[in-house]
Structure formats: C-alpha cells, structure tokens
Design a protein around this motif. Sequence first.
Motif, PDB file in Angstrom:
ATOM      1  N   ASP A 133       0.753  -1.201   0.022  1.00  0.00           N
ATOM      2  CA  ASP A 133       0.114   0.115   0.073  1.00  0.00           C
ATOM      3  C   ASP A 133       0.832   1.430  -0.018  1.00  0.00           C
ATOM      4  OD1 ASP A 133       1.150  -0.104   2.613  1.00  0.00           O
ATOM      5  OD2 ASP A 133      -0.958   0.246   3.439  1.00  0.00           O
ATOM      6  N   ARG A 134       2.232   1.173  -0.089  1.00  0.00           N
ATOM      7  CA  ARG A 134       3.275   2.064  -0.478  1.00  0.00           C
ATOM      8  C   ARG A 134       2.716   3.275  -1.703  1.00  0.00           C
ATOM      9  NH1 ARG A 134       8.114   0.690   2.500  1.00  0.00           N
ATOM     10  NH2 ARG A 134       7.371  -0.037   4.407  1.00  0.00           N
ATOM     11  N   TRP A 135       3.256   4.283  -1.448  1.00  0.00           N
ATOM     12  CA  TRP A 135       3.161   5.361  -2.819  1.00  0.00           C
ATOM     13  C   TRP A 135       4.261   5.034  -3.441  1.00  0.00           C
ATOM     14  CZ3 TRP A 135       0.834  10.825  -2.102  1.00  0.00           C
ATOM     15  CH2 TRP A 135       0.974  11.369  -3.338  1.00  0.00           C
ATOM     16  N   GLY A 136       4.025   3.978  -4.503  1.00  0.00           N
ATOM     17  CA  GLY A 136       4.985   3.655  -5.340  1.00  0.00           C
ATOM     18  C   GLY A 136       5.629   4.703  -6.461  1.00  0.00           C
ATOM     19  N   ALA A 137       6.750   4.762  -6.870  1.00  0.00           N
ATOM     20  CA  ALA A 137       7.048   5.537  -7.961  1.00  0.00           C
ATOM     21  C   ALA A 137       7.843   4.809  -9.067  1.00  0.00           C
ATOM     22  CB  ALA A 137       7.621   6.881  -7.598  1.00  0.00           C
ATOM     23  N   GLY A 138       9.221   4.779  -8.891  1.00  0.00           N
ATOM     24  CA  GLY A 138      10.019   4.235  -9.982  1.00  0.00           C
ATOM     25  C   GLY A 138      10.659   2.460  -9.654  1.00  0.00           C
ATOM     26  N   PRO A 139      10.161   1.645 -10.457  1.00  0.00           N
ATOM     27  CA  PRO A 139      11.115   0.383  -9.940  1.00  0.00           C
ATOM     28  C   PRO A 139      12.498   0.356 -10.596  1.00  0.00           C
ATOM     29  CG  PRO A 139       9.291   0.415 -11.682  1.00  0.00           C
ATOM     30  CD  PRO A 139       9.197   1.687 -11.428  1.00  0.00           C
ATOM     31  N   ALA A 140      13.001  -0.238  -9.969  1.00  0.00           N
ATOM     32  CA  ALA A 140      14.487  -0.783 -10.553  1.00  0.00           C
ATOM     33  C   ALA A 140      14.751  -2.355 -10.479  1.00  0.00           C
ATOM     34  CB  ALA A 140      15.584  -0.012  -9.967  1.00  0.00           C
ATOM     35  N   GLY A 148      21.149 -15.611  -9.548  1.00  0.00           N
ATOM     36  CA  GLY A 148      20.489 -15.780 -10.662  1.00  0.00           C
ATOM     37  C   GLY A 148      19.159 -15.529 -10.888  1.00  0.00           C
ATOM     38  N   ASP A 149      18.231 -14.759  -9.854  1.00  0.00           N
ATOM     39  CA  ASP A 149      17.164 -14.333 -10.269  1.00  0.00           C
ATOM     40  C   ASP A 149      16.873 -12.861  -9.901  1.00  0.00           C
ATOM     41  OD1 ASP A 149      16.830 -14.231  -7.348  1.00  0.00           O
ATOM     42  OD2 ASP A 149      16.193 -16.480  -7.346  1.00  0.00           O
ATOM     43  N   SER A 150      15.984 -12.108 -10.542  1.00  0.00           N
ATOM     44  CA  SER A 150      16.064 -10.840 -10.357  1.00  0.00           C
ATOM     45  C   SER A 150      15.062 -10.164  -9.118  1.00  0.00           C
ATOM     46  CB  SER A 150      15.186 -10.236 -11.757  1.00  0.00           C
ATOM     47  OG  SER A 150      15.972 -10.415 -12.700  1.00  0.00           O
ATOM     48  N   ASP A 151      15.700  -9.395  -8.433  1.00  0.00           N
ATOM     49  CA  ASP A 151      15.242  -8.632  -7.385  1.00  0.00           C
ATOM     50  C   ASP A 151      14.845  -7.172  -7.645  1.00  0.00           C
ATOM     51  OD1 ASP A 151      16.197 -10.726  -5.589  1.00  0.00           O
ATOM     52  OD2 ASP A 151      18.140 -10.042  -6.148  1.00  0.00           O
ATOM     53  N   LEU A 152      13.744  -6.769  -6.979  1.00  0.00           N
ATOM     54  CA  LEU A 152      13.089  -5.688  -7.538  1.00  0.00           C
ATOM     55  C   LEU A 152      13.148  -4.554  -6.408  1.00  0.00           C
ATOM     56  CD1 LEU A 152      10.867  -4.095  -9.287  1.00  0.00           C
ATOM     57  CD2 LEU A 152       9.044  -5.452  -7.847  1.00  0.00           C
ATOM     58  N   TYR A 153      13.602  -3.322  -6.582  1.00  0.00           N
ATOM     59  CA  TYR A 153      13.573  -2.428  -5.589  1.00  0.00           C
ATOM     60  C   TYR A 153      12.549  -1.180  -6.049  1.00  0.00           C
ATOM     61  CZ  TYR A 153      15.628   1.735  -2.923  1.00  0.00           C
ATOM     62  OH  TYR A 153      15.527   2.734  -1.957  1.00  0.00           O
ATOM     63  N   VAL A 154      11.647  -0.757  -5.190  1.00  0.00           N
ATOM     64  CA  VAL A 154      10.858   0.346  -5.686  1.00  0.00           C
ATOM     65  C   VAL A 154      11.012   1.632  -5.053  1.00  0.00           C
ATOM     66  CG1 VAL A 154       8.242   0.842  -6.068  1.00  0.00           C
ATOM     67  CG2 VAL A 154       9.134  -1.427  -6.089  1.00  0.00           C
ATOM     68  N   ALA A 155      11.505   2.791  -5.736  1.00  0.00           N
ATOM     69  CA  ALA A 155      11.219   3.897  -5.159  1.00  0.00           C
ATOM     70  C   ALA A 155      10.155   4.538  -5.089  1.00  0.00           C
ATOM     71  CB  ALA A 155      12.273   4.624  -6.165  1.00  0.00           C
ATOM     72  N   CYS A 156       9.838   5.165  -3.712  1.00  0.00           N
ATOM     73  CA  CYS A 156       8.563   5.698  -3.650  1.00  0.00           C
ATOM     74  C   CYS A 156       8.390   7.300  -3.001  1.00  0.00           C
ATOM     75  CB  CYS A 156       8.064   4.705  -2.112  1.00  0.00           C
ATOM     76  SG  CYS A 156       7.899   2.893  -2.723  1.00  0.00           S
ATOM     77  N   VAL A 157       7.215   7.515  -2.880  1.00  0.00           N
ATOM     78  CA  VAL A 157       7.037   8.849  -1.823  1.00  0.00           C
ATOM     79  C   VAL A 157       6.502   8.192  -0.409  1.00  0.00           C
ATOM     80  CG1 VAL A 157       5.451  10.586  -1.654  1.00  0.00           C
ATOM     81  CG2 VAL A 157       5.854  10.003  -4.028  1.00  0.00           C
ATOM     82  N   GLY A 158       7.998   8.408   0.129  1.00  0.00           N
ATOM     83  CA  GLY A 158       7.946   7.548   1.343  1.00  0.00           C
ATOM     84  C   GLY A 158       8.938   6.480   1.406  1.00  0.00           C
ATOM     85  N   PRO A 159       8.895   5.537   2.365  1.00  0.00           N
ATOM     86  CA  PRO A 159       9.912   4.758   2.604  1.00  0.00           C
ATOM     87  C   PRO A 159       9.754   3.553   1.396  1.00  0.00           C
ATOM     88  CG  PRO A 159       8.856   4.670   4.718  1.00  0.00           C
ATOM     89  CD  PRO A 159       7.992   5.637   3.777  1.00  0.00           C
ATOM     90  N   ASN A 160      10.976   3.376   0.754  1.00  0.00           N
ATOM     91  CA  ASN A 160      11.226   2.502  -0.441  1.00  0.00           C
ATOM     92  C   ASN A 160      10.911   1.102  -0.110  1.00  0.00           C
ATOM     93  OD1 ASN A 160      11.559   5.004  -1.894  1.00  0.00           O
ATOM     94  ND2 ASN A 160      13.723   4.907  -1.963  1.00  0.00           N
ATOM     95  N   LEU A 161      11.077   0.340  -0.969  1.00  0.00           N
ATOM     96  CA  LEU A 161      10.710  -1.017  -0.850  1.00  0.00           C
ATOM     97  C   LEU A 161      12.003  -1.776  -1.732  1.00  0.00           C
ATOM     98  CD1 LEU A 161       6.930  -1.049  -1.766  1.00  0.00           C
ATOM     99  CD2 LEU A 161       7.774  -1.498   0.682  1.00  0.00           C
ATOM    100  N   LEU A 162      12.414  -2.836  -0.942  1.00  0.00           N
ATOM    101  CA  LEU A 162      13.366  -3.841  -1.706  1.00  0.00           C
ATOM    102  C   LEU A 162      12.862  -5.186  -1.486  1.00  0.00           C
ATOM    103  CD1 LEU A 162      15.997  -4.383  -3.247  1.00  0.00           C
ATOM    104  CD2 LEU A 162      16.969  -4.607  -0.871  1.00  0.00           C
ATOM    105  N   TYR A 163      12.449  -5.777  -2.615  1.00  0.00           N
ATOM    106  CA  TYR A 163      11.797  -7.161  -2.766  1.00  0.00           C
ATOM    107  C   TYR A 163      13.014  -8.260  -3.254  1.00  0.00           C
ATOM    108  CZ  TYR A 163       7.319  -5.168  -2.308  1.00  0.00           C
ATOM    109  OH  TYR A 163       6.234  -4.385  -1.945  1.00  0.00           O
ATOM    110  N   ARG A 164      13.358  -9.033  -2.244  1.00  0.00           N
ATOM    111  CA  ARG A 164      14.429  -9.877  -2.845  1.00  0.00           C
ATOM    112  C   ARG A 164      13.500 -11.291  -3.305  1.00  0.00           C
ATOM    113  NH1 ARG A 164      15.896 -14.715  -0.442  1.00  0.00           N
ATOM    114  NH2 ARG A 164      15.025 -14.053   1.568  1.00  0.00           N
ATOM    115  N   ASN A 165      14.035 -11.632  -4.447  1.00  0.00           N
ATOM    116  CA  ASN A 165      13.257 -12.752  -5.363  1.00  0.00           C
ATOM    117  C   ASN A 165      13.794 -14.270  -4.458  1.00  0.00           C
ATOM    118  OD1 ASN A 165      12.562 -14.710  -7.145  1.00  0.00           O
ATOM    119  ND2 ASN A 165      12.854 -13.177  -8.836  1.00  0.00           N
TER     120      ASN A 165
END
Length: 597
Positions: A133-140, A148-165
């Motif tokens: 439910d974060r205010w997402g902006a730019g994914p990397a 060997g698998d792709s992880d996802l970082y989401v820059a946000c308005v507010g605390p950013n997110l880092l999803y480990r695959n």
Amino acid sequence: MGFVAVIACLALACQADDLDNGPPGEAGAAVPPPFVPSGPPPFILTEVAKAVGIDLTTNCGEPGKPRLIDQTGTGLAWFDYDGDGWIDLYCANGSTLAAWQGSEPNPRRPRLYKNQGDGTFADVTEKAGLLSDRWGAGPAVGDIDNDGDSDLYVACVGPNLLYRNNGDGTFTEEAAAKPVAFPGVTPGAAFGDLDLDGDLDLYVSAYLKFDLKIPPKAYGRRVRELDVSLAPNDHTGAPDRYFQNDGRGVFSDATRKCGFLANEAEHGFTIVFTDMTADGLPDIFVANDRTPNLFYRSRKLNSVEEVADECGIAVSPIGKPQACMGVATADLNDDLIPDLFVTNFQGEHNAAYISNGDGTWEDCFKEFQRACQSRMFVGWGTVFADLECDGDEECLIINGHVNPQLETEVPQRYLYLQRPLLYRAEHVNGKRTWVECAQECGEKVAERHSGRGAAIADYDEDGDLDVALSDVDGPIRLWRNDTPRTSHFLKVKVEGVAPTNRDGYGSRVTIEAGGKRQSRFILGAGSYICHNDVRAHFGLGAAETVDRLTVCWPGGKQEVIEGPIAVDRTLFVRAGSGIVAQSVAGKRTEIAPPAKQ
C-alpha cells in the motif's frame, strides 16, 4: 558554472511562469485541428492491454493535482521474475497525502503481470508477495545477490521497498534490513556496479524535502485565474543517495565515501548508470527538474567527481537549468559512447546530448526540432527503439502537462492531455534526418493522455519491440508492435561472471552486419523512472547473418565473437564463455561449448 552561464541564469530567473513558458503561437495554442494522415501508417502499434489481461488504472495523489507529489506519476518494469524465459510486467501505483499520513487507507495497489507465453498476462501480484500500500514511483530491477534471479527495488513517496526474489516465484520485502528504505520523496533508482567488484550497487534520486506534518500548501499559486500547485523551485530539493553492496545483497550508505554530493539540493528524477566515457569505469548521470543535471564521472575506481557543467550536460546551451524528466540512451553517432536524449517541460526544447568523443557532449536538439517543436509538450518517458527492425532506432516521447486545470481554461491556451511524439530516422544523401510521425500511426497512438512512463520489451517474442505506457490517473496501456516487416533481428542477453555483475549492467553490446555497426547499452534504469527489457535488440534490415558480435564488459574487457552468426533469435552470451544458449520464438536451447583443440 562559467561567467556567461551565470549571467544567463540570472537574466532568466524572472522569466514567465512555467505555464507561460513558450511563445503563444507555438506552445500556447488551443486544441489543434484534427490530423488527416496522408498515407499508410509508418508503424502499426495496436493497443492490447485489456485484451491480453493487463487491467490497471494507476492513481497518483488527488485528482486536481494540488501538490508536486501528485503530478510525478508512476513507472513500469519489464523483467523475467520467474526465469521462465518470458518477460513479465511490474506496474507501480500511487497513493494520496491523506493515506500517506495515515488518516485514510490506500486502496491503490501495484500489479505484477506474469507473461503466460501465449500473448496474454495473469495478475500474480498477491501470489508473488508484492501487494503493497506504499506510494510507489520508480521500479529498478537487478540481481543484488548474484543468485540468478531478479530482485525488485521500488522508489517511493515515503519509505522505499526492496523485494528479494526467493527463486520460487515469490518475493520477500527486506528494505529495512538491507538497509535501503530511504524514506524521502524519491522518484527514481538504478542499479550498477560502481566499484567493479561483481555485485550491484544502488543509486536513488531524491526530489524534494517534504514534511508530512506540515505539507506544502495545496494549490499554492494562482496563474491566469487558475489555482495550481507550487512549482519545483518553490520547494527545497533533497540529496540523492548512493548505496554500496557488500556482495551479499546488504547495502551501506557510501554517498560521501565515494565522492557524491551528500548535501546537493537538486530535484532528481531519472538515472543513467553506465560507462559514459569509454574509459572502463562506470559513471552516473541524473536528470534533474528545474535544477542543473548531475554527472558523476569516475576519476578512479570507486571515486567520483561531479562534472556535468564542464561536460556540457548540466544546463541548456544558454546556461538555463531545464525541467529534465526522462532519459533515453543510444549511440547516435557510432562512436561507442552513450548519447542522451532528455525530455523537458513545455516552452523548453528536449535535449539531445551527442558525444564529442572527448568526455563532453553537445546539445544537438535542432536535429529533432526541425521535425517537430517539442516546446509544445511536457515530455516524460522516452526510449530509443528500432520499431521496424531496419537498423535505425526511432525515438518515442510520452507527454502530458501537470495541471489538469488547463483543460477548463476558456479560451484554452495549453493542453493538459497531450499526444506522444515519435521520431523516425531517415537518410538523405548519407545524412540522417528525423521525421515526426506519431499522428500518422492512427488514433490510438496519437490520443492525448496524461503520459508519464514508457518501457520497451519484445514481450511476445516475435522479434520486434512493444511498448508499455503509464499515465497519471489512467489505465496502463500496451502497444503491441504489429508493423509488417521482412527484415531480420537479433537480441542479445548478457550474463556476467565474477568479477562482473551477473546482469552485466554497464556492458556495451556491438554488432556488425550488412556493412553497418550498431551498439546498445545494458542499463539498470531508463526512460522516465522505468526499467526496460535488458536484452539488447538490433534490427538488421536485409542482413541474414551478423559478421561480428562484441561485448565490452564493465571494466573495459572486450569479448569478440566472430560470425557468421545466425539471426532472428535471442543469443545468451556469458562472460568468458561466448554464446551459451539461444532462444527462437521463446524456446531456449543450450549450446555446447566448442571442443578444445
């Protein structure tokens, strides 16, 4: 900044408001008359999002866009999250100030759409563990732990997110533990390997200082009887941050340590993280809104110096900071050095920084201005893509103003919803010219939208590039490329081996075919706060084989694969091993290494 540039900046400091940033007859025209195509469309781009299972309307802030954070929109990321060989689509989504402050729930959710390999997508967001439910902006996207698998970082308005695959089709959010939460207003992020130690580091752009307890006034300006938001220069910018990877996917703030400006106050957006000067060392370019762009050049390994002004990419040719949003990267003059196309605000030209080959760039925007006045538009997402596989990349720009009140002004002087621009390269007597042709591609392509993100990928594995688009408060769009063609193509997926990062970010892939040389740059971010398909795509025209394929890996080491190389397929190139696999129409087969003599 030099004396002349300073004087120019001072002279322009009191210029007209950004709503009035162009000549009335050019940038201030009311709704233009309908365009009547004069012939068959140069490209057929079919809107198929809902038909293939992508059904998401993004939201960013309040409908009237009373504050800057309501206007910046959300990005997209193409990546193969489950390793099945078919590229999937992540769509960030926004929030509201009230939800961010905790006074109301945020019903908006991002989406992860799994490519099912038959031209359709399935919503797997909840199953994958990405329902935020974060205010997402730019994914990397990047493989932060080289597993060997792709992880996802989401820059946000507010605390950013880092999803480990987790490697099983699911993700675990670990931003606080890594720690890269960085709780500011951060639109963009990009992965790259600054210290060339074989793991991915992270650069995050910050846009402005924002106090949740005392937010900026809504509709803080009144312009031509319209109540609109405060402008970027009415806010204090915020410093970007650089995080260094310890090799296990755990990061530490190395902003000061590596020479980045820890107290800079620019309004950061899109990031290019690659070797910009062909010296083997990674550099970082940051497009900033209404403040000078930043260019961190590596003077030695793991140590940068900010040199944008002396390199010619900080401000406009007359010394004025522009409202830079999106960045497309290409090698337009075939010197193996990245050139940058940067989108700007209405009343400004989009910049085309072409390398001089000596660590400086020249803004050759007039090449594009001859085809169409970009000053009429507010540009955001932008990509170079060879849409017809003829060996020339087209340049696509997605546009949209920031003040919806413009649509109600009487008489209407400016457009809030704006059409895209699509520049096609043509050659006359050996000289390249650009022709703007979006309106000739049909009503759906030329429709006016509040456009923001644009990301390219060959999602259906038919050899040509398709485009996903995000709007502010609008549905995700997907243009399937149905342009008829008889030309050939080649895609190249690179894989690093220690000491090269597994994604090969920072590499340059060059092919020679049909008497022509082409280069692509493997990047961890681009367009406008988006992530494109990282497979290098080459249109080959009539060439039926490739004569030579060269990968310049991060650090400068080159790997040359001599031809003839078969075309109309994806090649997988592993550092030190050459071509290890190929994929035709989405079906991968391994290639045994040649027998040792």
